[in-house]
Design a protein around this motif. Structure first.
Motif, PDB file in Angstrom:
ATOM      1  N   GLN A  45       1.087  -1.412   0.187  1.00 21.69           N
ATOM      2  CA  GLN A  45      -0.011  -0.138   0.283  1.00 21.69           C
ATOM      3  C   GLN A  45       0.643   1.246  -0.016  1.00 21.69           C
ATOM      4  O   GLN A  45       0.739   2.051  -0.721  1.00 21.69           O
ATOM      5  N   ARG A  48       2.064   1.448  -3.315  1.00 26.69           N
ATOM      6  CA  ARG A  48       1.588   1.763  -4.823  1.00 26.69           C
ATOM      7  C   ARG A  48       1.086   3.840  -3.874  1.00 26.69           C
ATOM      8  O   ARG A  48       0.511   4.634  -5.169  1.00 26.69           O
ATOM      9  N   GLU A  49       0.670   4.158  -2.930  1.00 25.03           N
ATOM     10  CA  GLU A  49       0.585   5.738  -2.806  1.00 25.03           C
ATOM     11  C   GLU A  49       1.637   6.395  -2.817  1.00 25.03           C
ATOM     12  O   GLU A  49       2.159   7.048  -2.996  1.00 25.03           O
ATOM     13  N   LYS A  50       3.092   5.577  -2.523  1.00 26.93           N
ATOM     14  CA  LYS A  50       4.436   6.340  -2.997  1.00 26.93           C
ATOM     15  C   LYS A  50       4.147   6.703  -4.624  1.00 26.93           C
ATOM     16  O   LYS A  50       4.529   7.824  -5.456  1.00 26.93           O
ATOM     17  N   ASP A  52       1.380   7.531  -7.043  1.00 23.88           N
ATOM     18  CA  ASP A  52       1.106   8.072  -7.286  1.00 23.88           C
ATOM     19  C   ASP A  52       1.670   9.542  -6.752  1.00 23.88           C
ATOM     20  O   ASP A  52       0.807  10.010  -7.872  1.00 23.88           O
ATOM     21  N   GLU A  53       1.875   9.349  -5.777  1.00 26.49           N
ATOM     22  CA  GLU A  53       2.579  10.791  -5.101  1.00 26.49           C
ATOM     23  C   GLU A  53       3.932  11.075  -6.847  1.00 26.49           C
ATOM     24  O   GLU A  53       4.138  12.193  -7.163  1.00 26.49           O
TER      25      GLU A  53
END
Length: 70
Positions: A45, A48-50, A52-53
């Protein structure tokens, strides 16, 4: 000092490698229902967040470049 675009690319590759190297947990879960360990879920998770950033940052840099090149 490395250009920001190169740093972003390296970070993006690193995060994608985290996902790739743990994909088998997700496949195993889909195939057999064996739970993905909590630490792996959290790591995936966070990756995935990184990602997106970093993709948003790439888009921002591309917009800046388009503006400068007008």
């Amino acid at each position: 000092e490395k250009p920001r675009a190169i740093i972003i690319e390296e970070e993006l590759n690193e995060q994608q490698n985290i996902l790739s190297s743990t994909d088998w947990y997700a496949i195993r879960y889909a195939d057999s229902g064996v739970e993905i360990p909590a630490d792996i879920k959290a790591k995936r998770q966070a990756a995935r967040e990184k990602i997106d950033e970093l993709r948003a940052e790439i888009e921002d840099l591309a917009k800046e470049l388009r503006e400068v090149s007008k």
